[in-house]
Design a protein around this motif. Sequence first.
Motif, PDB file in Angstrom:
ATOM      1  N   TYR A 146     -11.992  -9.625  10.397  1.00 58.63           N
ATOM      2  CA  TYR A 146     -11.565  -8.553  10.788  1.00 58.63           C
ATOM      3  C   TYR A 146     -12.154  -7.445   9.603  1.00 58.63           C
ATOM      4  O   TYR A 146     -11.982  -7.428   8.371  1.00 58.63           O
ATOM      5  CB  TYR A 146      -9.906  -8.461  10.275  1.00 58.63           C
ATOM      6  CG  TYR A 146      -9.072  -9.221  11.250  1.00 58.63           C
ATOM      7  CD1 TYR A 146      -8.664  -8.817  12.775  1.00 58.63           C
ATOM      8  CD2 TYR A 146      -9.145 -10.616  11.235  1.00 58.63           C
ATOM      9  CE1 TYR A 146      -7.765  -9.437  13.409  1.00 58.63           C
ATOM     10  CE2 TYR A 146      -8.353 -11.495  12.184  1.00 58.63           C
ATOM     11  CZ  TYR A 146      -7.746 -10.861  13.333  1.00 58.63           C
ATOM     12  OH  TYR A 146      -7.123 -11.731  14.243  1.00 58.63           O
ATOM     13  N   ASP A 147     -12.617  -6.137  10.236  1.00 52.31           N
ATOM     14  CA  ASP A 147     -12.817  -5.006   9.386  1.00 52.31           C
ATOM     15  C   ASP A 147     -13.750  -5.222   8.408  1.00 52.31           C
ATOM     16  O   ASP A 147     -13.253  -4.970   7.208  1.00 52.31           O
ATOM     17  CB  ASP A 147     -11.430  -4.330   9.171  1.00 52.31           C
ATOM     18  CG  ASP A 147     -11.975  -2.763   8.426  1.00 52.31           C
ATOM     19  OD1 ASP A 147     -12.834  -2.452   8.932  1.00 52.31           O
ATOM     20  OD2 ASP A 147     -11.034  -2.383   7.436  1.00 52.31           O
ATOM     21  N   PRO A 158     -17.401  -7.126  19.444  1.00 56.70           N
ATOM     22  CA  PRO A 158     -15.835  -7.051  19.534  1.00 56.70           C
ATOM     23  C   PRO A 158     -15.326  -8.459  20.294  1.00 56.70           C
ATOM     24  O   PRO A 158     -15.784  -8.392  21.078  1.00 56.70           O
ATOM     25  CB  PRO A 158     -15.767  -5.779  20.440  1.00 56.70           C
ATOM     26  CG  PRO A 158     -16.841  -4.988  20.125  1.00 56.70           C
ATOM     27  CD  PRO A 158     -17.776  -5.857  20.152  1.00 56.70           C
ATOM     28  N   ARG A 162      -8.244  -5.154  21.015  1.00 57.89           N
ATOM     29  CA  ARG A 162      -9.175  -4.087  20.267  1.00 57.89           C
ATOM     30  C   ARG A 162      -8.020  -3.398  19.054  1.00 57.89           C
ATOM     31  O   ARG A 162      -8.640  -2.736  18.217  1.00 57.89           O
ATOM     32  CB  ARG A 162      -9.935  -3.111  20.829  1.00 57.89           C
ATOM     33  CG  ARG A 162     -10.989  -3.732  21.744  1.00 57.89           C
ATOM     34  CD  ARG A 162     -11.844  -4.900  21.040  1.00 57.89           C
ATOM     35  NE  ARG A 162     -12.317  -4.619  19.650  1.00 57.89           N
ATOM     36  CZ  ARG A 162     -12.366  -5.370  18.845  1.00 57.89           C
ATOM     37  NH1 ARG A 162     -11.625  -6.653  18.884  1.00 57.89           N
ATOM     38  NH2 ARG A 162     -12.887  -5.143  17.502  1.00 57.89           N
ATOM     39  N   VAL A 163      -6.855  -3.395  19.528  1.00 61.36           N
ATOM     40  CA  VAL A 163      -5.728  -2.938  18.459  1.00 61.36           C
ATOM     41  C   VAL A 163      -4.629  -4.237  18.369  1.00 61.36           C
ATOM     42  O   VAL A 163      -4.150  -4.664  19.361  1.00 61.36           O
ATOM     43  CB  VAL A 163      -5.248  -1.627  19.040  1.00 61.36           C
ATOM     44  CG1 VAL A 163      -4.063  -1.109  18.210  1.00 61.36           C
ATOM     45  CG2 VAL A 163      -6.072  -0.740  19.375  1.00 61.36           C
ATOM     46  N   GLN A 164      -4.534  -4.455  17.030  1.00 65.63           N
ATOM     47  CA  GLN A 164      -3.417  -5.407  16.918  1.00 65.63           C
ATOM     48  C   GLN A 164      -2.506  -4.637  15.735  1.00 65.63           C
ATOM     49  O   GLN A 164      -2.697  -3.352  15.386  1.00 65.63           O
ATOM     50  CB  GLN A 164      -4.032  -6.378  16.385  1.00 65.63           C
ATOM     51  CG  GLN A 164      -4.893  -7.284  17.085  1.00 65.63           C
ATOM     52  CD  GLN A 164      -5.227  -8.695  16.484  1.00 65.63           C
ATOM     53  OE1 GLN A 164      -6.192  -8.558  15.836  1.00 65.63           O
ATOM     54  NE2 GLN A 164      -4.749  -9.671  16.763  1.00 65.63           N
ATOM     55  N   PHE A 272      -4.048  -1.849  13.497  1.00 61.65           N
ATOM     56  CA  PHE A 272      -5.385  -2.075  12.873  1.00 61.65           C
ATOM     57  C   PHE A 272      -6.466  -2.288  13.826  1.00 61.65           C
ATOM     58  O   PHE A 272      -6.015  -3.017  15.090  1.00 61.65           O
ATOM     59  CB  PHE A 272      -5.222  -3.036  11.784  1.00 61.65           C
ATOM     60  CG  PHE A 272      -5.047  -4.237  12.106  1.00 61.65           C
ATOM     61  CD1 PHE A 272      -5.728  -5.407  12.409  1.00 61.65           C
ATOM     62  CD2 PHE A 272      -3.523  -4.696  12.121  1.00 61.65           C
ATOM     63  CE1 PHE A 272      -5.052  -6.610  12.609  1.00 61.65           C
ATOM     64  CE2 PHE A 272      -3.050  -5.680  12.399  1.00 61.65           C
ATOM     65  CZ  PHE A 272      -3.939  -6.945  12.934  1.00 61.65           C
ATOM     66  N   SER A 273      -7.720  -2.332  13.542  1.00 62.74           N
ATOM     67  CA  SER A 273      -8.706  -2.698  14.747  1.00 62.74           C
ATOM     68  C   SER A 273      -8.852  -4.216  14.872  1.00 62.74           C
ATOM     69  O   SER A 273      -8.838  -5.040  13.593  1.00 62.74           O
ATOM     70  CB  SER A 273      -9.878  -2.058  14.259  1.00 62.74           C
ATOM     71  OG  SER A 273     -10.403  -2.611  12.837  1.00 62.74           O
ATOM     72  N   GLY A 274      -9.027  -4.666  15.897  1.00 61.84           N
ATOM     73  CA  GLY A 274      -9.301  -6.036  15.990  1.00 61.84           C
ATOM     74  C   GLY A 274     -10.410  -6.652  15.494  1.00 61.84           C
ATOM     75  O   GLY A 274     -11.521  -5.967  15.149  1.00 61.84           O
ATOM     76  N   GLU A 303      -3.311  -4.469  25.062  1.00 55.83           N
ATOM     77  CA  GLU A 303      -2.985  -4.036  23.884  1.00 55.83           C
ATOM     78  C   GLU A 303      -1.576  -3.833  23.673  1.00 55.83           C
ATOM     79  O   GLU A 303      -1.011  -3.961  24.792  1.00 55.83           O
ATOM     80  CB  GLU A 303      -3.849  -2.579  23.765  1.00 55.83           C
ATOM     81  CG  GLU A 303      -5.282  -2.618  24.289  1.00 55.83           C
ATOM     82  CD  GLU A 303      -6.114  -3.335  23.152  1.00 55.83           C
ATOM     83  OE1 GLU A 303      -5.860  -3.704  22.270  1.00 55.83           O
ATOM     84  OE2 GLU A 303      -7.344  -3.446  23.709  1.00 55.83           O
TER      85      GLU A 303
END
Length: 315
Positions: A146-147, A158, A162-164, A272-274, A303
């Motif tokens: 992650y990130d 990816p 994509r959004v969690q 946060f980003s996936g 999402e």
Amino acid sequence: MNADLSDLNAFLAVAGARGFREASRTAGTSASTLSEAVRRLESRLGVRLLHRTTRSVTPTEAGARLLERLGPALGEVAAALGGVDELRDGVSGTLRLNVPVSAARLVMPAILPGFLAAHPGVRVEVVAEDGFVDVLASGCDAGIRYDERLDQDMIAVPIGPRVQRFATAAAPAHLDRFGRPEHPRALLDHPCILGRFASGRLTTPWEFERAGKIVRIEPQARLVVGVSGAIDLGVEAALAGAGVIHLFEDWLRPHLANGSLEPVLEDWWQPFSGPFLYHSSRRLVPPPLRAFIDHVRAKAWSEPAVTTPPDPAAG
């Protein structure tokens, strides 16, 4: 100086596993055979490649330098041979992935069954851990993180939603006793359930966000569980009313859906980003990894429904 390819592979396996016995389990050969191969390689090169003790095996300076160049080089050889096999028989071989525990729990189950069904000739090995590792040195083809701030020679793809969001929740009985917080700082009066990474760091601070405002708190640790293997114990403790838990929304969703856990401060849950699948750009992509990347890219992900608070100035 000439060196047998099998001896080089033996050295790579032992150095990656940090032990002869551990390497023998994945290499499918005996520890004594690997030991002899490494001794033979050291004799040919005229340098010691591994420090050996009764408890561990670590590369010497010469071994580390060889390891740095050897992994990518042998990976390209394997990929080249795999490309020939692919033309003849279809995709086959072994795909080794290093993933965090959260991805093993929340992302891989939606991907692996379909991938294995589509590619019966591929064998997948998944190592789940939360410490950042060099995927090439560990003998893996790719990793999930992650990130991450990836090196320039890494390619990120990816994978997963994509959004969690991180969700905060507690058992209704706990909230009946301690109250239902209306602001993140109210959680300082609640016993909470925290995680601890293998590095020793706790999963704090807890971070909340609403209408562009971010609040970070250091909650009281009523219970601390290991991130790598005891998160489910923390969830069970939360279900029993032992404290407030702050975890991936997808992990807690079944309990939120059936009412055994109650959302806390839902309009503050931070998105946060996936995650990303990453692999080295310095080597040819092995056919099993290439097929896995294609499978991941074809997957559609839903999402989370992010709540927008009606009063941005509140709190």
